[in-house]
Structures are given as C-alpha cells and as structure tokens.
Design a protein around this motif. Structure first.
Motif, PDB file in Angstrom:
ATOM      1  N   THR A 157       0.825  -1.216   0.000  1.00 40.11           N
ATOM      2  CA  THR A 157       0.000   0.000   0.000  1.00 40.11           C
ATOM      3  C   THR A 157       0.854   1.259   0.000  1.00 40.11           C
ATOM      4  N   TYR A 158       2.043   1.207   0.625  1.00 37.19           N
ATOM      5  CA  TYR A 158       2.953   2.352   0.578  1.00 37.19           C
ATOM      6  C   TYR A 158       3.389   2.618  -0.864  1.00 37.19           C
ATOM      7  N   ARG A 159       3.787   1.579  -1.578  1.00 38.86           N
ATOM      8  CA  ARG A 159       4.250   1.753  -2.958  1.00 38.86           C
ATOM      9  C   ARG A 159       3.142   2.332  -3.840  1.00 38.86           C
ATOM     10  N   ARG A 160       1.923   1.861  -3.662  1.00 38.58           N
ATOM     11  CA  ARG A 160       0.814   2.398  -4.455  1.00 38.58           C
ATOM     12  C   ARG A 160       0.556   3.861  -4.115  1.00 38.58           C
ATOM     13  N   ALA A 161       0.566   4.197  -2.819  1.00 40.39           N
ATOM     14  CA  ALA A 161       0.340   5.584  -2.401  1.00 40.39           C
ATOM     15  C   ALA A 161       1.466   6.489  -2.894  1.00 40.39           C
ATOM     16  N   MET A 162       2.692   6.017  -2.789  1.00 38.21           N
ATOM     17  CA  MET A 162       3.835   6.828  -3.213  1.00 38.21           C
ATOM     18  C   MET A 162       3.828   7.047  -4.723  1.00 38.21           C
ATOM     19  N   SER A 163       3.298   6.097  -5.480  1.00 41.76           N
ATOM     20  CA  SER A 163       3.289   6.243  -6.940  1.00 41.76           C
ATOM     21  C   SER A 163       2.399   7.403  -7.382  1.00 41.76           C
ATOM     22  N   ARG A 164       1.480   7.841  -6.524  1.00 41.41           N
ATOM     23  CA  ARG A 164       0.640   8.999  -6.861  1.00 41.41           C
ATOM     24  C   ARG A 164       1.436  10.300  -6.823  1.00 41.41           C
ATOM     25  N   ASN A 165       2.660  10.254  -6.343  1.00 37.75           N
ATOM     26  CA  ASN A 165       3.558  11.415  -6.322  1.00 37.75           C
ATOM     27  C   ASN A 165       4.515  11.404  -7.507  1.00 37.75           C
ATOM     28  N   GLN A 166       4.247  10.594  -8.528  1.00 43.92           N
ATOM     29  CA  GLN A 166       5.201  10.367  -9.603  1.00 43.92           C
ATOM     30  C   GLN A 166       5.567  11.615 -10.398  1.00 43.92           C
ATOM     31  N   GLY A 167       4.707  12.588 -10.495  1.00 41.79           N
ATOM     32  CA  GLY A 167       5.013  13.771 -11.286  1.00 41.79           C
ATOM     33  C   GLY A 167       5.944  14.743 -10.592  1.00 41.79           C
ATOM     34  N   PRO A 194       3.985  -4.255   9.501  1.00 36.99           N
ATOM     35  CA  PRO A 194       3.618  -5.049   8.323  1.00 36.99           C
ATOM     36  C   PRO A 194       2.127  -5.063   8.002  1.00 36.99           C
ATOM     37  N   GLU A 195       1.264  -4.983   9.021  1.00 39.36           N
ATOM     38  CA  GLU A 195      -0.180  -5.057   8.798  1.00 39.36           C
ATOM     39  C   GLU A 195      -0.822  -3.697   8.523  1.00 39.36           C
ATOM     40  N   GLU A 196      -0.062  -2.607   8.582  1.00 42.71           N
ATOM     41  CA  GLU A 196      -0.624  -1.273   8.336  1.00 42.71           C
ATOM     42  C   GLU A 196      -1.044  -1.119   6.880  1.00 42.71           C
ATOM     43  N   THR A 197      -2.089  -0.316   6.687  1.00 42.25           N
ATOM     44  CA  THR A 197      -2.519   0.053   5.337  1.00 42.25           C
ATOM     45  C   THR A 197      -2.206   1.527   5.140  1.00 42.25           C
ATOM     46  N   VAL A 198      -1.389   1.831   4.152  1.00 42.04           N
ATOM     47  CA  VAL A 198      -1.031   3.218   3.858  1.00 42.04           C
ATOM     48  C   VAL A 198      -2.088   3.792   2.917  1.00 42.04           C
ATOM     49  N   TYR A 199      -2.707   4.885   3.352  1.00 45.32           N
ATOM     50  CA  TYR A 199      -3.727   5.541   2.539  1.00 45.32           C
ATOM     51  C   TYR A 199      -3.125   6.576   1.595  1.00 45.32           C
ATOM     52  N   GLU A 200      -2.150   7.343   2.108  1.00 46.50           N
ATOM     53  CA  GLU A 200      -1.634   8.455   1.318  1.00 46.50           C
ATOM     54  C   GLU A 200      -0.253   8.837   1.809  1.00 46.50           C
ATOM     55  N   VAL A 201       0.531   9.446   0.904  1.00 44.79           N
ATOM     56  CA  VAL A 201       1.867   9.942   1.232  1.00 44.79           C
ATOM     57  C   VAL A 201       1.995  11.343   0.635  1.00 44.79           C
ATOM     58  N   ALA A 202       2.416  12.292   1.478  1.00 38.82           N
ATOM     59  CA  ALA A 202       2.717  13.653   1.004  1.00 38.82           C
ATOM     60  C   ALA A 202       4.222  13.837   1.065  1.00 38.82           C
ATOM     61  N   VAL A 203       4.776  14.451   0.039  1.00 38.08           N
ATOM     62  CA  VAL A 203       6.210  14.710  -0.030  1.00 38.08           C
ATOM     63  C   VAL A 203       6.470  16.134   0.426  1.00 38.08           C
ATOM     64  N   GLY A 204       7.375  16.276   1.380  1.00 40.02           N
ATOM     65  CA  GLY A 204       7.711  17.595   1.892  1.00 40.02           C
ATOM     66  C   GLY A 204       8.714  18.314   1.016  1.00 40.02           C
ATOM     67  N   ALA A 205       8.942  19.572   1.348  1.00 34.13           N
ATOM     68  CA  ALA A 205       9.937  20.372   0.640  1.00 34.13           C
ATOM     69  C   ALA A 205      11.322  19.860   0.999  1.00 34.13           C
ATOM     70  N   GLN A 206      12.249  20.017   0.074  1.00 32.68           N
ATOM     71  CA  GLN A 206      13.598  19.490   0.294  1.00 32.68           C
ATOM     72  C   GLN A 206      14.195  20.057   1.571  1.00 32.68           C
ATOM     73  N   ARG A 207      14.793  19.170   2.344  1.00 32.10           N
ATOM     74  CA  ARG A 207      15.417  19.519   3.616  1.00 32.10           C
ATOM     75  C   ARG A 207      16.768  18.835   3.620  1.00 32.10           C
ATOM     76  N   SER A 208      17.815  19.601   3.720  1.00 28.23           N
ATOM     77  CA  SER A 208      19.176  19.092   3.570  1.00 28.23           C
ATOM     78  C   SER A 208      19.282  18.490   2.172  1.00 28.23           C
ATOM     79  N   ASP A 209      19.557  17.201   2.084  1.00 33.90           N
ATOM     80  CA  ASP A 209      19.659  16.591   0.760  1.00 33.90           C
ATOM     81  C   ASP A 209      18.582  15.536   0.551  1.00 33.90           C
ATOM     82  N   THR A 210      17.493  15.629   1.295  1.00 36.07           N
ATOM     83  CA  THR A 210      16.434  14.638   1.185  1.00 36.07           C
ATOM     84  C   THR A 210      15.064  15.308   1.275  1.00 36.07           C
TER      85      THR A 210
END
Length: 173
Positions: free
Chosen positions: A46-56, A73-89
């Motif tokens: 579910t993390y990989r699917r949620a993260m793929s929505r940030n592909q652009g 392991p049993e968690e379901t990831v609904y969504e992932v937001a990407v933050g502004a760059q901080r240091s090099d990540t």
C-alpha cells in the motif's frame, strides 16, 4: 556485502529498463511490480501504491527500505505527502489506518520525526507561506504534526483525506 551491492546494481538496471520502456508511467509500473511481488507486506504494497501517486514530482526518495524501517507489516497506507527538500532529502508525511507519521531519510535510514495515532487526528490544513506552504495535522491532546511542503495539489489531497477521516468518513479503498 558483495551480494547486497550486486542486488542493488541489478535493481538499478531493472529500474532503468522500466523507465526506458514506460517513460512517465515508470514510477507507477515499478510501484505495482513491487506491490504485487510475493512476500510483500500489506504496508509495503500500500505504501508503494500511495507513493506512486507522487510520480510527477521532481524528487527521488531512496525509500527502498522505508516500509520495513518505519511501518508495521499489517498497516494500510492511505496516502503519502512529499515535503519540501530539507538538507539533501525530502521528508514524507504518511497517513495509515493506524497513525500519521512524519519521516525523513537520515544517514542511519528512515527516522520517524513525529507521529500520532489515527484516532487522535482532529483535522488538517495547508498553510500558505511566501514561497512554499506548511501541511499541519491537528492532534487532540498533543502537538500538531507539521511539514514544510512545496507541492500544492498533492498536499491539498492529503489534507482533504485527513479532514475526511477526522470527520468519521470511510477510509479510501
């Protein structure tokens, strides 16, 4: 250690082949391939699917080990937001069925900076700043989780999901 390096090289070569074959859809294809592989936990899939929505977005998070380092392991990831760059990540805000996590990749791997149980989330908002914004997750009886964000649309989608869930709405399918 040689086997680990060989596996990383093989994975990088496969990633390049997928990018050459699928172009802009490569991130979604890779996410589906990883999510559907035998042995992938619910959290990883579910993390990989949620993260793929940030592909652009123009970033590259080295998140290969993130699910096993910070998710149950049993968690379901609904969504992932990407933050502004901080240091090099780029920090991430991960919304799961159990909690909301603010994580960042450090030298030792992915670290949970802040987290709150899902039941204690009372809402969320995106605050506008001069050059960027801030995603704020309101926590009952605790300190709000905040993350600086640059991308408006995806951040707003995460805010809307958190507001929906805090209001007692059904989780996404």
């Amino acid at each position: 250690m040689g086997k680990g390096i060989d596996r990383l090289r093989d994975a990088a070569a496969l990633q390049e082949q997928i990018r050459a074959r699928h172009g802009e859809d490569a991130d979604a294809e890779m996410a589906e391939a990883v999510a559907g592989r035998p042995g992938a936990s619910r959290a990883e899939a579910t993390y990989r699917r949620a993260m793929s929505r940030n592909q652009g977005l123009r970033f590259r998070a080295s998140d290969l080990t993130l699910p096993e380092q910070v998710l149950r392991p049993e968690e379901t990831v609904y969504e992932v937001a990407v933050g502004a760059q901080r240091s090099d990540t780029f920090p991430l805000l991960i919304v799961t069925d159990q909690r909301v996590l603010h994580v960042m990749d450090r030298l030792r791997g992915w670290t949970v900076l802040e987290e709150a149980p899902a039941a204690s989330i009372t809402g969320a908002e995106r605050e506008e700043r001069l050059l960027s914004g801030r995603l704020r997750v309101h926590v009952r009886d605790g300190r709000d989780l905040t993350m600086k964000v640059a991308e408006q649309q995806r951040s707003q989608e995460v805010v809307e999901l958190l507001q929906h869930l805090a209001a007692g709405g059904a989780p996404p399918l």
